[in-house]
Design a protein around this motif. Structure first.
Motif, PDB file in Angstrom:
ATOM      1  N   VAL A   1       0.844  -1.201   0.000  1.00  0.00           N
ATOM      2  CA  VAL A   1       0.000   0.000   0.000  1.00  0.00           C
ATOM      3  C   VAL A   1       0.880   1.252   0.000  1.00  0.00           C
ATOM      4  O   VAL A   1       0.646   2.176  -0.776  1.00  0.00           O
ATOM      5  N   ALA A   2       1.904   1.278   0.846  1.00  0.00           N
ATOM      6  CA  ALA A   2       2.792   2.441   0.915  1.00  0.00           C
ATOM      7  C   ALA A   2       3.527   2.660  -0.408  1.00  0.00           C
ATOM      8  O   ALA A   2       3.758   3.804  -0.814  1.00  0.00           O
ATOM      9  N   ALA A   3       3.877   1.573  -1.090  1.00  0.00           N
ATOM     10  CA  ALA A   3       4.590   1.692  -2.363  1.00  0.00           C
ATOM     11  C   ALA A   3       3.677   2.178  -3.483  1.00  0.00           C
ATOM     12  O   ALA A   3       4.111   2.917  -4.366  1.00  0.00           O
ATOM     13  N   LEU A   4       2.412   1.778  -3.462  1.00  0.00           N
ATOM     14  CA  LEU A   4       1.497   2.100  -4.553  1.00  0.00           C
ATOM     15  C   LEU A   4       0.755   3.417  -4.362  1.00  0.00           C
ATOM     16  O   LEU A   4       0.463   4.107  -5.333  1.00  0.00           O
ATOM     17  N   ALA A   5       0.411   3.755  -3.135  1.00  0.00           N
ATOM     18  CA  ALA A   5      -0.405   4.941  -2.868  1.00  0.00           C
ATOM     19  C   ALA A   5       0.470   6.194  -2.815  1.00  0.00           C
ATOM     20  O   ALA A   5       1.639   6.135  -2.468  1.00  0.00           O
ATOM     21  N   ASP A   6      -0.139   7.318  -3.158  1.00  0.00           N
ATOM     22  CA  ASP A   6       0.553   8.595  -3.007  1.00  0.00           C
ATOM     23  C   ASP A   6       0.584   9.026  -1.545  1.00  0.00           C
ATOM     24  O   ASP A   6       1.489   9.728  -1.119  1.00  0.00           O
ATOM     25  N   ASP A   7      -0.416   8.600  -0.782  1.00  0.00           N
ATOM     26  CA  ASP A   7      -0.485   8.908   0.641  1.00  0.00           C
ATOM     27  C   ASP A   7      -1.375   7.869   1.291  1.00  0.00           C
ATOM     28  O   ASP A   7      -2.275   7.325   0.648  1.00  0.00           O
ATOM     29  N   TRP A   8      -1.146   7.563   2.555  1.00  0.00           N
ATOM     30  CA  TRP A   8      -2.005   6.639   3.286  1.00  0.00           C
ATOM     31  C   TRP A   8      -1.864   6.939   4.772  1.00  0.00           C
ATOM     32  O   TRP A   8      -0.941   7.623   5.201  1.00  0.00           O
ATOM     33  N   GLY A   9      -2.806   6.442   5.546  1.00  0.00           N
ATOM     34  CA  GLY A   9      -2.748   6.677   6.977  1.00  0.00           C
ATOM     35  C   GLY A   9      -3.862   5.950   7.703  1.00  0.00           C
ATOM     36  O   GLY A   9      -4.639   5.192   7.115  1.00  0.00           O
ATOM     37  N   VAL A  10      -3.922   6.208   9.005  1.00  0.00           N
ATOM     38  CA  VAL A  10      -4.917   5.576   9.876  1.00  0.00           C
ATOM     39  C   VAL A  10      -5.534   6.656  10.745  1.00  0.00           C
ATOM     40  O   VAL A  10      -4.821   7.499  11.298  1.00  0.00           O
ATOM     41  N   ASN A  11      -6.864   6.635  10.848  1.00  0.00           N
ATOM     42  CA  ASN A  11      -7.584   7.568  11.702  1.00  0.00           C
ATOM     43  C   ASN A  11      -8.499   6.781  12.634  1.00  0.00           C
ATOM     44  O   ASN A  11      -9.111   5.796  12.197  1.00  0.00           O
ATOM     45  N   PRO A  12      -8.641   7.212  13.889  1.00  0.00           N
ATOM     46  CA  PRO A  12      -9.621   6.560  14.754  1.00  0.00           C
ATOM     47  C   PRO A  12     -11.035   6.917  14.293  1.00  0.00           C
ATOM     48  O   PRO A  12     -11.253   7.972  13.695  1.00  0.00           O
ATOM     49  N   ARG A  13     -11.982   6.024  14.539  1.00  0.00           N
ATOM     50  CA  ARG A  13     -13.385   6.346  14.234  1.00  0.00           C
ATOM     51  C   ARG A  13     -13.853   7.366  15.264  1.00  0.00           C
ATOM     52  O   ARG A  13     -13.662   7.173  16.465  1.00  0.00           O
TER      53      ARG A  13
END
Length: 175
Positions: A103-115
């Motif tokens: 995912v990190a290699a393919l996406a321009d940005d990624w992350g995690v957010n709490p609901r």
């Protein structure tokens, strides 16, 4: 959309994303469709494997703006959060843990957010949707061994998610 937290639910989510992108003008064989579909496969597989809470589903939201496709996968397990850096959790001898590297290699940005209003988390990824060319243009290429490892991992995850139940009439697995 809401999906059951099963391998079948992950497969259906991946297919829905691919179909929706096709409807939105990114045909199945375009790099944008293929890349976002692969990212979706990784995020939904993680939701099923690591974010599963019995009796709870996971949610997928796909958003398209003028030049960005955003995929969000939300599950109800708050205590199992992905690491800030996928490399930190990856052991070279482990048979798992490489999905977020992909995912990190393919996406321009990624992350995690709490609901915000319920237990759980949302793992998201964004890809710049270019009208022409490959979405990964102007990036530093991965080392050949890293790319091979990522492709092998993606293949294993896909095979695992798409495995069929035993076919009693033939006494083996359907392929």
């Amino acid at each position: 959309m809401c999906f059951t937290s099963t391998p079948r639910g992950a497969r259906l989510a991946r297919r829905l994303v691919s179909h929706r992108l096709d409807d939105w003008g990114h045909p199945y064989t375009t790099p944008v469709n293929e890349t976002v579909t692969l990212i979706t496969a990784e995020l939904t597989a993680n939701a099923v494997r690591h974010g599963h809470v019995p009796g709870r589903d996971f949610h997928v939201q796909l958003t398209l703006t003028e030049d960005v496709v955003r995929i969000e996968v939300t599950d109800t397990r708050a205590e199992k959060r992905p690491p800030a850096s996928p490399q930190a959790a990856t052991n070279s001898l482990s048979e798992s843990g490489r999905g977020l590297l992909l995912v990190a290699a393919l996406a321009d940005d990624w992350g995690v957010n709490p609901r915000p209003a319920a237990p759980g988390k949302t793992v998201w990824a964004e890809l710049h949707a270019q009208a022409k060319g490959h979405p990964l243009t102007d990036r530093v290429a991965l080392e050949p061994t890293d790319l091979g490892l990522l492709l092998t991992t993606a293949s294993l995850l896909r095979d695992d998610l798409e495995s069929q139940p035993e076919d009693a009439s033939r006494g083996g697995r359907r392929r």
